[in-house]
Structures are given as C-alpha cells and as structure tokens.
Design a protein around this motif. Structure first.
Motif, PDB file in Angstrom:
ATOM      1  N   LEU A   1      10.177   2.928  -5.340  1.00 55.73           N
ATOM      2  CA  LEU A   1      10.549   3.028  -3.928  1.00 55.73           C
ATOM      3  C   LEU A   1      10.035   4.317  -3.290  1.00 55.73           C
ATOM      4  CD1 LEU A   1      14.205   1.663  -4.076  1.00 55.73           C
ATOM      5  CD2 LEU A   1      12.256   0.569  -2.953  1.00 55.73           C
ATOM      6  N   GLU A   2       9.876   5.356  -4.119  1.00 57.32           N
ATOM      7  CA  GLU A   2       9.376   6.632  -3.615  1.00 57.32           C
ATOM      8  C   GLU A   2       7.930   6.530  -3.141  1.00 57.32           C
ATOM      9  OE1 GLU A   2       9.857   9.433  -6.742  1.00 57.32           O
ATOM     10  OE2 GLU A   2      12.061   9.286  -6.765  1.00 57.32           O
ATOM     11  N   ASP A   3       7.221   5.506  -3.594  1.00 55.41           N
ATOM     12  CA  ASP A   3       5.821   5.320  -3.188  1.00 55.41           C
ATOM     13  C   ASP A   3       5.677   4.568  -1.878  1.00 55.41           C
ATOM     14  OD1 ASP A   3       4.512   6.529  -5.509  1.00 55.41           O
ATOM     15  OD2 ASP A   3       5.306   4.830  -6.646  1.00 55.41           O
ATOM     16  N   LEU A   4       6.778   3.975  -1.383  1.00 57.20           N
ATOM     17  CA  LEU A   4       6.700   3.252  -0.120  1.00 57.20           C
ATOM     18  C   LEU A   4       6.438   4.202   1.033  1.00 57.20           C
ATOM     19  CD1 LEU A   4       9.637   0.705  -0.448  1.00 57.20           C
ATOM     20  CD2 LEU A   4       7.213   0.158  -0.329  1.00 57.20           C
ATOM     21  N   PRO A   5       5.526   3.846   1.939  1.00 58.64           N
ATOM     22  CA  PRO A   5       5.231   4.737   3.085  1.00 58.64           C
ATOM     23  C   PRO A   5       6.390   4.792   4.070  1.00 58.64           C
ATOM     24  CG  PRO A   5       4.053   2.648   3.275  1.00 58.64           C
ATOM     25  CD  PRO A   5       4.706   2.640   1.930  1.00 58.64           C
TER      26      PRO A   5
ATOM     27  N   ILE B   1       0.856  -1.177   0.000  1.00 58.02           N
ATOM     28  CA  ILE B   1       0.000   0.000   0.000  1.00 58.02           C
ATOM     29  C   ILE B   1       0.899   1.236   0.000  1.00 58.02           C
ATOM     30  CG2 ILE B   1      -1.792   1.277   1.243  1.00 58.02           C
ATOM     31  CD1 ILE B   1      -2.748  -1.411   2.368  1.00 58.02           C
ATOM     32  N   SER B   2       0.739   2.084  -1.001  1.00 57.20           N
ATOM     33  CA  SER B   2       1.601   3.247  -1.183  1.00 57.20           C
ATOM     34  C   SER B   2       1.260   4.362  -0.197  1.00 57.20           C
ATOM     35  CB  SER B   2       1.466   3.774  -2.620  1.00 57.20           C
ATOM     36  OG  SER B   2       0.163   4.328  -2.810  1.00 57.20           O
ATOM     37  N   LYS B   3       2.044   5.420  -0.243  1.00 55.81           N
ATOM     38  CA  LYS B   3       1.802   6.584   0.607  1.00 55.81           C
ATOM     39  C   LYS B   3       0.403   7.153   0.389  1.00 55.81           C
ATOM     40  CE  LYS B   3       6.647   8.096   0.624  1.00 55.81           C
ATOM     41  NZ  LYS B   3       7.592   9.138   0.130  1.00 55.81           N
ATOM     42  N   SER B   4      -0.074   7.067  -0.847  1.00 52.24           N
ATOM     43  CA  SER B   4      -1.389   7.623  -1.181  1.00 52.24           C
ATOM     44  C   SER B   4      -2.530   6.652  -0.894  1.00 52.24           C
ATOM     45  CB  SER B   4      -1.422   8.015  -2.664  1.00 52.24           C
ATOM     46  OG  SER B   4      -1.219   6.878  -3.489  1.00 52.24           O
ATOM     47  N   GLY B   5      -2.192   5.456  -0.371  1.00 55.84           N
ATOM     48  CA  GLY B   5      -3.220   4.476  -0.047  1.00 55.84           C
ATOM     49  C   GLY B   5      -3.571   3.548  -1.197  1.00 55.84           C
TER      50      GLY B   5
END
Length: 275
Positions: free
Chosen positions: A271-275, A59-63
């Motif tokens: 990797l930038e999307d990882l929370p 689940i990314s930072k944006s959900g």
C-alpha cells in the motif's frame, strides 16, 4: 513426324502447366504459425493492462507497474524465455487491442463472460472476484439490498466497458449511470459527491477505503456477483491457449499462485507504493 513433335511439345507444355498450377495450389495453402512462435521470434511478450486496478495492477509512486497480474505476466514471460513488455491503456480499449494484434494477451481484472468469449478466448480463472459498492456510510445505510439502488435520484459511477456497467444497465436501469475511463476517475467522482455509489470488483472497493482514509468511504464487503477473472487471448490458436492453460495449472499446483494471491490480498506493505 513434324506434326507428332508439335503434339508432344504441346502435351509437355500442358503437363508442365498443370504441374505448376498444382504446385502453386499446394504452396498457397497457408501455414498458420502459432502466437507462441511469433512471441519467441520477437523475443517479447506484450501484455495489455489498465495500470490502475490495485492490487491486480497499478503504477507505483516510482512509476513501476506492480500487482498480482504483473507478477503473473513476468512468470509467463520467463517460462516462454522472452522479455515482458506491458501496455497500459483504458480498460475499454484492452480487448480491441487484443483483436487488432497490438497485445499478445490481456491480463487486467477481466471477468470471463459469454459476450467477451464470443470474440476472444479466455483461460482461467486465476482469481474469483465479485461486484461490491463503494460509497459513504449514510448512503449505504439506506440500501439493504441491490434492488433498493434502482431509483432515479441515485447517481452511480462504473468503469466504461466493464461488467459493472452491464450490471447497472441490466439490474439498476432507473439509476443515473456515469461512466469513467478508469478507477481513479470514478473514485474522484465519488469523493467530489458527483456520484453516490461506485460499483466495481470488491478488491478495488476495499482497497479504496484504505487508500483514502480521510474521505469517509465505506464498502459493502459481501460481493453481489460471481466474477471469474481470466486471461484474454486471441481467437483461433488452440496451442497458445493450451500453453497458457497449462502454465496456470502448474502455477496453481505448485502453490505459487496461492502465494502470490496471499501476498497481494493478505499483506498491506505494498500500500505504501500506491501514488
């Protein structure tokens, strides 16, 4: 004559009853609809995932749910002509959800094993993985082979219900084993020094090194086991299994599976999307 009519009427009733019983017996033979029919009628493919196994699914930072397996699930739903709905749950709950019918299939870094195959069908593999360890450099320096982990003073954490748990219980029984509900919890145990070693599939271990660059984590790159990842399906539906098998074959033959794998395992932009 009256007696003859009574006999004829009785015979007709008996024949009618027998015909009715025969028809009822014929109608009682169940016609089992394929899961494909039910998915098509519902207009939705429900896929079970843990949601915390990057780069397979996370689940990314944006959900948003992302990863190799998410892309595979989207392509499967498109090929069926239905919408995709993902169900995130603890890894140990995935196969029970499949058996109870809450999900149509499981796509979540699940190794094909004889024990799992006793209850569920598996198609694949779509990716070959293997067990690795995540630890700190000082701990790794003391371990030259897996047998040296089999000591009572070593604390190991693994995912509950995983083949990593089975590996520790079978091959490293003297070590102290702690079970985590998900990978994030396991890694936090390692970071807080509540565990010396985290055992998991090597993509998880390697990604965790990049994900927590300030924690001094290191991974043993060479996989310790052979882990073919497969798609879990309900037992008893050969048409459904055949469809998924052919879907993977076409995806592999067209080169699309390789492209997806190279994107998620060969590039670092996600990797930038990882929370």
């Amino acid at each position: 004559m009256r007696g003859f009519k009574v006999v004829v009427v009785m015979l007709c009733v008996m024949v009618s009853g027998a015909c009715a019983q025969f028809n009822q017996g014929t109608a009682a033979v169940p016609v089992v609809a394929s899961h494909l029919d039910r998915i098509a009628a519902r207009g939705e493919l429900v896929v079970g995932m843990s949601g915390n196994q990057p780069p397979l699914n996370f689940i990314s930072k944006s959900g948003e749910l992302m990863g190799l397996e998410v892309d595979l699930a989207k392509q499967m739903a498109d090929a069926m002509g239905v919408n995709l709905r993902t169900q995130s749950m603890a890894f140990a709950d995935l196969l029970p959800a499949l058996e109870s019918g809450r999900v149509d299939l499981v796509l979540s870094g699940m190794t094909i094993t004889p024990a799992r195959n006793m209850k569920s069908m598996f198609v694949g593999p779509y990716f070959l993985s293997g067990k690795a360890i995540l630890t700190r450099e000082q701990t790794l320096a003391d371990i030259r082979n897996p047998s040296e982990m089999n000591r009572p003073n070593l604390k190991i954490v693994a995912l509950r219900g995983s083949t990593s748990q089975a590996l520790v219980e079978d091959e490293i029984p003297d070590a102290k084993l702690s079970l985590a509900q998900d990978y994030d919890e396991a890694i936090q145990q390692l970071i807080r020094n509540e565990a010396d070693i985290f055992i998991a599939d090597y993509p998880i271990c390697i990604i965790s090194v990049f994900r927590y660059p300030d924690e001094g984590l290191i991974s043993l790159i060479t996989p310790m086991t052979f882990e073919p990842l497969g798609i879990g399906l309900p037992a008893g539906d050969p048409l459904y299994a055949n469809w998924v098998e052919n879907f993977l074959m076409l995806l592999d033959g067209s080169g699309e599976l390789e492209e997806l794998t190279n994107h998620w395992f060969g590039e670092s932009s996600w990797l930038e999307d990882l929370p």
